[in-house]
Design a protein around this motif. Structure first.
Motif, PDB file in Angstrom:
ATOM      1  N   PHE A 128     -16.155  32.949 -29.323  1.00  0.00           N
ATOM      2  CA  PHE A 128     -16.427  32.543 -27.941  1.00  0.00           C
ATOM      3  C   PHE A 128     -16.064  31.081 -27.718  1.00  0.00           C
ATOM      4  O   PHE A 128     -15.516  30.712 -26.684  1.00  0.00           O
ATOM      5  CB  PHE A 128     -17.900  32.791 -27.584  1.00  0.00           C
ATOM      6  CG  PHE A 128     -18.177  34.217 -27.199  1.00  0.00           C
ATOM      7  CD1 PHE A 128     -17.793  34.702 -25.964  1.00  0.00           C
ATOM      8  CD2 PHE A 128     -18.814  35.084 -28.076  1.00  0.00           C
ATOM      9  CE1 PHE A 128     -18.036  36.018 -25.598  1.00  0.00           C
ATOM     10  CE2 PHE A 128     -19.067  36.399 -27.722  1.00  0.00           C
ATOM     11  CZ  PHE A 128     -18.683  36.873 -26.488  1.00  0.00           C
ATOM     12  N   LEU A 130     -13.825  29.387 -29.261  1.00  0.00           N
ATOM     13  CA  LEU A 130     -12.368  29.301 -29.213  1.00  0.00           C
ATOM     14  C   LEU A 130     -11.849  29.623 -27.816  1.00  0.00           C
ATOM     15  O   LEU A 130     -10.968  28.942 -27.291  1.00  0.00           O
ATOM     16  CB  LEU A 130     -11.776  30.271 -30.240  1.00  0.00           C
ATOM     17  CG  LEU A 130     -10.256  30.242 -30.366  1.00  0.00           C
ATOM     18  CD1 LEU A 130      -9.819  28.991 -31.088  1.00  0.00           C
ATOM     19  CD2 LEU A 130      -9.747  31.478 -31.108  1.00  0.00           C
ATOM     20  N   ALA A 131     -12.456  30.659 -27.204  1.00  0.00           N
ATOM     21  CA  ALA A 131     -12.027  31.062 -25.866  1.00  0.00           C
ATOM     22  C   ALA A 131     -12.200  29.922 -24.873  1.00  0.00           C
ATOM     23  O   ALA A 131     -11.475  29.810 -23.891  1.00  0.00           O
ATOM     24  CB  ALA A 131     -12.822  32.279 -25.414  1.00  0.00           C
ATOM     25  N   ASN A 132     -13.180  29.055 -25.151  1.00  0.00           N
ATOM     26  CA  ASN A 132     -13.421  27.936 -24.249  1.00  0.00           C
ATOM     27  C   ASN A 132     -12.496  26.756 -24.531  1.00  0.00           C
ATOM     28  O   ASN A 132     -12.142  25.995 -23.646  1.00  0.00           O
ATOM     29  CB  ASN A 132     -14.891  27.525 -24.363  1.00  0.00           C
ATOM     30  CG  ASN A 132     -15.285  26.593 -23.248  1.00  0.00           C
ATOM     31  OD1 ASN A 132     -15.317  25.391 -23.444  1.00  0.00           O
ATOM     32  ND2 ASN A 132     -15.546  27.134 -22.082  1.00  0.00           N
TER      33      ASN A 132
ATOM     34  N   LEU B  40     -14.178  39.410 -22.594  1.00  0.00           N
ATOM     35  CA  LEU B  40     -13.447  38.482 -23.461  1.00  0.00           C
ATOM     36  C   LEU B  40     -12.132  39.105 -23.920  1.00  0.00           C
ATOM     37  O   LEU B  40     -11.086  38.454 -23.966  1.00  0.00           O
ATOM     38  CB  LEU B  40     -14.309  38.118 -24.666  1.00  0.00           C
ATOM     39  CG  LEU B  40     -13.788  36.988 -25.549  1.00  0.00           C
ATOM     40  CD1 LEU B  40     -13.980  35.651 -24.859  1.00  0.00           C
ATOM     41  CD2 LEU B  40     -14.510  36.977 -26.890  1.00  0.00           C
ATOM     42  N   VAL B  44      -9.207  37.051 -22.473  1.00  0.00           N
ATOM     43  CA  VAL B  44      -8.778  36.053 -23.450  1.00  0.00           C
ATOM     44  C   VAL B  44      -7.950  36.647 -24.586  1.00  0.00           C
ATOM     45  O   VAL B  44      -6.820  36.219 -24.825  1.00  0.00           O
ATOM     46  CB  VAL B  44      -9.990  35.270 -24.018  1.00  0.00           C
ATOM     47  CG1 VAL B  44      -9.543  34.283 -25.078  1.00  0.00           C
ATOM     48  CG2 VAL B  44     -10.728  34.545 -22.909  1.00  0.00           C
ATOM     49  N   LYS B 250      -4.876  18.966 -23.315  1.00  0.00           N
ATOM     50  CA  LYS B 250      -4.711  20.018 -22.314  1.00  0.00           C
ATOM     51  C   LYS B 250      -4.419  19.499 -20.909  1.00  0.00           C
ATOM     52  O   LYS B 250      -4.297  20.271 -19.975  1.00  0.00           O
ATOM     53  CB  LYS B 250      -5.994  20.868 -22.246  1.00  0.00           C
ATOM     54  CG  LYS B 250      -6.325  21.566 -23.550  1.00  0.00           C
ATOM     55  CD  LYS B 250      -7.266  22.727 -23.353  1.00  0.00           C
ATOM     56  CE  LYS B 250      -8.672  22.354 -22.994  1.00  0.00           C
ATOM     57  NZ  LYS B 250      -9.610  23.493 -23.106  1.00  0.00           N
ATOM     58  N   VAL B 299      -6.411  23.899 -31.824  1.00  0.00           N
ATOM     59  CA  VAL B 299      -7.262  24.530 -32.840  1.00  0.00           C
ATOM     60  C   VAL B 299      -7.297  23.679 -34.117  1.00  0.00           C
ATOM     61  O   VAL B 299      -8.374  23.442 -34.683  1.00  0.00           O
ATOM     62  CB  VAL B 299      -6.786  25.970 -33.135  1.00  0.00           C
ATOM     63  CG1 VAL B 299      -7.504  26.556 -34.336  1.00  0.00           C
ATOM     64  CG2 VAL B 299      -7.008  26.855 -31.914  1.00  0.00           C
TER      65      VAL B 299
END
Lengths: 293, 320
Positions: A128, A130-132, B40, B44, B250, B299
């Motif tokens: 979750f 990561l999704a943010n 999700l 996503v 971003k 990441v």
């Protein structure tokens, strides 16, 4: 929330010591911080002052002077050109729906993760999170294509769905750790009284965590209100646009004179100022909630 | 702008559910995850994987994507604009992380330690709120405000102010270094309030007696600041630098509104570059490749940050 307690005790301690003598250096420091603050608000001042000038007034008196007489043409022109009430309504509708839905989803997720302690919960929370964190560009085109093919492109529903998921991802992360330390005795007592999980969630967990949930609600609302990329991409027609998108779309319009541009900025700032005045305390508490836990 | 979270603290102790079990196991709780997971997946996970697939294709957004293997990825390495965009990310990190964190630290320390103590908490909170104000402004609106101030020609507010000092009007967004500098100043303006508020909250944890003891020992303000303040608020510094670095990588809105990547691609950032490839040039495959690289960088940065933070915390606990 612990942040508030900390602030209260901090104040009490300082009050006991009383205010110490002010030296020259202290006044210098104050002056520095005040100058910084003035620089921070200067653009707001410029916008407010120039929104009420006529173009000729602007040309003669310059951007810093107060208007000679109040002139609303810039504001009226912009208000009518973008149909401002419609844009405000779209923004309220989208942000409000997202805030409520995302809080509900976050709560359901956090209930399973924090209180239910489902297996693999660390990974679920990371997923979750990561999704943010993801840049929205990495989802943008597939989402654009998907929503286009199901006929939801240029429909506020598409933006509501997307942001519900993105905000709930953050909410799940934050609430899971809050629920992870939920007072066990309360839950056990409810369970002994024969309450089911569903009843415990709505009659015990929900009311007790209401302060945290309302902070999340306000944050989701403001974050969604301020979003740009996805509403810009998904809300093509004039009738569906949000306040930030409508204002930015008009910027390319060469017909806009300086005072109208300024008025457009003012109308974009006003809702924000209202939120700020109403929620100032909650905002401060919210930002520090995660950090000072 | 994401609120502060202490990342890396996600692990919960391996315990039983907090509600005593009567029937079913923890399995029943999966039902509660169902709506969240379904959404999700649709919004996503599927788009993310799809986006990665698109990096191996040539696609205009109509008809079926054509599989071209690693062509997009090869193009990336020789694409100067792509490297410029990441170079500009470094400038954005300076404007959104380095400067706001350092200045925010100073402002927060002054507000808390000098102004809060000598002039009263009310003055301190008022000034804090002032610094925070740009943070809740929609970034698009912030961009318009600044775009208007730096308008070229004599009707731009900044140029009008300059003219009082007899300086000529300048085309701020039309030339190379100034366009990037304007963008950076805007980001400092927008970001500064966030570290100020977070650090001030962190400073509440400092025991005033520690300061008094240090003062009695003859430590000056700077010594007290570096020895006491810095060590106590280190977790918050981590949070601020991590969340702001991600935001800087971003960044899209202000570039789209203020410069559109110009002049001549000099203010291009990865997010805006990807957007351009998607919707202006209709090179969906290549746009997806840029977006994927950006995701990988975000990441990696997050993982490195969390690792470093955890290892420092572990060392600290071992030292105690």
């Amino acid at each position: 929330m612990s942040a508030t307690t900390l602030i209260v005790t901090g104040k009490a301690k300082r009050a006991r010591g009383g205010m110490t003598k002010k030296r020259g250096i202290d006044w210098l420091m104050l002056a520095l911080v005040v100058i910084g603050a003035v620089l921070v608000v200067a653009p707001f001042y410029l916008v407010i002052v120039n929104s009420f000038k006529s173009p000729t007034d602007y040309a003669t008196s310059g951007p810093l002077a107060l208007p000679h007489e109040l002139d609303f043409t810039g504001i009226v022109k912009f208000w009518e050109r973008v149909d401002f009430p419609q844009k405000v309504w779209n923004s309220i509708l989208i942000s409000g729906a997202v805030a409520v839905l995302a809080v509900v989803i976050s709560m359901l997720n956090a209930f399973a993760i924090g209180i239910g302690r489902v297996r693999g919960r660390t990974w679920i929370v990371l997923l979750f999170l990561l999704a943010n964190l993801l840049p929205q560009e990495a989802l943008l085109y597939p989402l654009y294509y998907m929503f286009k093919s199901v006929g939801l492109y240029d429909n506020v529903l598409s933006v509501i769905i997307i942001f519900t998921v993105i905000q709930a991802a953050f909410g799940t992360y934050l609430l899971s750790s809050v629920y992870g330390t939920f007072p066990k005795e309360v839950l056990e007592a409810a369970s002994l009284d024969g309450a089911s999980r569903w009843q415990i969630l709505w009659r015990v967990v929900f009311p007790i965590s209401r302060p945290t949930l309302s902070v999340l609600l306000i944050f989701f609302f403001i974050w969604t209100w301020n979003e740009f990329l996805i509403p810009l991409t998904f809300l093509a027609s004039n009738d569906n646009q949000t306040v930030p998108v409508a204002i930015s779309v008009l910027q390319g319009d060469r017909l806009m004179d300086v005072t109208t541009t300024s008025a457009s900025a003012l109308l974009g700032i006003i809702p924000t100022l209202i939120f700020f005045l109403i929620f100032q305390r909650t905002l401060t508490r919210g930002i520090t909630a995660g950090a000072v836990k | 702008m994401s609120s502060a979270t202490r990342s890396g603290r996600t692990a919960l102790p391996p315990e039983e559910p907090l509600i005593p079990q009567r029937r079913g196991g923890t399995g029943a709780y999966w039902l509660y995850l169902l709506p969240g997971f379904a959404l999700l997946l649709i919004v996503v996970i599927v788009p993310l994987l799809w986006n990665v697939y698109l990096t191996f294709t040539k696609w205009k957004g109509v008809r079926t994507p054509e599989f071209i293997g690693l062509e997009n990825w090869q193009k990336l390495f020789t694409d100067e604009d792509f490297w410029t965009s990441f170079q500009n990310s470094v400038w954005m990190i300076i404007a959104m992380v380095v400067v706001p964190t350092i200045v925010g630290l100073i402002v927060a320390a002054l507000l808390f330690d000098v102004i809060g103590r000598k002039f009263g908490g009310k003055v301190g909170s008022f000034l804090r709120a002032t610094y925070y104000l740009p943070q809740i402004l929609p970034i698009a609106v912030a961009g318009i405000v600044i775009g208007w101030i730096v308008r070229p020609g004599k009707d731009g507010a900044l140029n009008q102010i300059l003219s009082w000092f007899g300086m000529p009007a300048y085309d701020w967004l039309g030339q190379m270094p100034s366009a990037l500098i304007v963008l950076m100043v805007v980001m400092v303006w927008v970001q500064l309030g966030y570290p100020v508020v977070v650090f001030m909250a962190a400073l509440q944890r400092v025991d005033p007696e520690l300061y008094e003891a240090a003062e009695l020992d003859g430590a000056n303000w700077f010594q007290r600041f570096s020895a006491i303040t810095m060590s106590i608020i280190r977790p918050e510094i981590f949070v601020v630098t991590l969340t702001c670095t991600i935001a800087a990588l971003k960044v899209f809105g202000p570039v789209y509104i203020i410069t559109r990547g110009g002049p001549a691609g000099s203010t291009l950032v990865p997010a805006f570059y990807a957007y351009q490839e998607f919707f202006t040039k209709r090179n969906v495959g290549y746009g997806a490749t840029i977006a994927t690289v950006l995701t990988i960088v975000v990441v990696i940065v997050s993982i490195v940050f969390i690792r470093v933070q955890n290892s420092i915390e572990r060392k600290e606990r071992a030292g105690l």
